[in-house]
Design a protein around this motif. Structure first.
Motif, short mmCIF file in Angstrom:
data_model
loop_
_atom_site.label_atom_id
_atom_site.label_comp_id
_atom_site.label_asym_id
_atom_site.label_seq_id
_atom_site.Cartn_x
_atom_site.Cartn_y
_atom_site.Cartn_z
N THR A 1 1.25 -1.06 -2.63
CA THR A 1 2.06 -1.96 -2.81
C THR A 1 1.36 -2.83 -4.17
OG1 THR A 1 2.89 -2.18 -0.74
CG2 THR A 1 3.17 -4.25 -2.14
N ALA A 2 -0.03 -2.99 -3.97
CA ALA A 2 -0.59 -3.80 -5.15
C ALA A 2 -0.71 -2.79 -6.31
CB ALA A 2 -2.07 -4.31 -4.70
N THR B 1 10.15 -4.76 -2.10
CA THR B 1 9.68 -5.26 -3.27
C THR B 1 10.85 -5.31 -4.18
OG1 THR B 1 9.24 -3.09 -4.01
CG2 THR B 1 7.29 -4.08 -2.93
N ALA C 1 5.29 1.00 1.38
CA ALA C 1 4.55 0.23 0.45
C ALA C 1 5.72 -0.34 -0.44
CB ALA C 1 3.74 1.04 -0.49
N ASP D 1 -3.84 2.90 1.80
CA ASP D 1 -3.03 2.13 2.63
C ASP D 1 -1.79 1.50 2.19
OD1 ASP D 1 -4.06 -0.06 1.77
OD2 ASP D 1 -5.28 -0.58 3.26
N THR D 2 -1.08 1.18 2.83
CA THR D 2 0.49 0.49 2.36
C THR D 2 0.01 -0.82 1.48
OG1 THR D 2 1.20 1.31 4.18
CG2 THR D 2 2.60 -0.29 3.09
N THR D 3 -1.03 -1.48 1.83
CA THR D 3 -1.25 -2.78 1.12
C THR D 3 -2.05 -2.42 -0.36
OG1 THR D 3 -1.84 -3.79 3.06
CG2 THR D 3 -2.56 -5.01 1.12
#
Length: 168
Positions: free
Chosen positions: A34-35, A82, A78, A29-31
């Motif tokens: 990103t992580a 950032t 994602a 998933d997007t989270t």
């Protein structure tokens, strides 16, 4: 397990770029993405070069959509906000002239997506680069020097690098 991908990664490393390979399943998933691509210590990458568009298989939930394009979309979301710029790599998705056939209309869809995202998320979208369907040492040698440059839509071939232009 694609030798073409290994050739691209070797070319980037040979030119001094730090390469971290992340093989994605398409279920992130997007989270989670990103992580995976950002770090808490402020050492976020300046850019991400995605080879996700190479996956031309149909998406299991949306068969008209290629898995690679869906994954590029998720990766774009994602990375939004950032500060990390995303470049999408394709092979055979564009043609530079009549002697250079388009061999991957499925990957060309990523080019359409990228052109739209460039307007919507200009701080996130880095650009598009198309390499020849068969690995070519001269094209691979040009790739690292083009990432992050002024042009955001490039086709890299043995004969040279081509940017989008209007022609008569």
């Amino acid at each position: 397990d694609d030798p073409w991908v290994d050739d691209v990664l070797t070319a980037l490393t040979a030119r001094g770029l730090r390469v971290e390979r992340h093989d994605l399943t398409g279920d992130e998933d997007t989270t989670a993405l990103t992580a995976l691509l950002t770090t808490p210590d402020g050492e976020d990458p300046a850019g991400v070069l995605s080879l996700l568009a190479l996956d031309e298989r149909p998406h299991p939930d949306h068969p008209a959509l290629p898995r690679g394009l869906a994954a590029v979309k998720d990766l774009t979301h994602a990375l939004a906000g950032t500060g990390t710029r995303l470049w999408a790599l394709t092979r055979g998705a564009v043609s530079v002239d009549s002697r250079d056939p388009l061999t991957s209309p499925v990957q060309a869809e990523t080019w359409g997506f990228g052109r739209a995202v460039a307007f919507e998320l200009p701080d996130t979208w880095g650009g598009l680069v198309d390499l020849p369907p068969t690995p070519d040492p001269r094209a691979l040698d040009r790739l690292p020097g083009l990432l992050g440059g002024a042009e955001d839509q490039l086709a890299v071939r043995a004969a040279g690098s081509y940017a989008r232009r209007l022609a008569r």
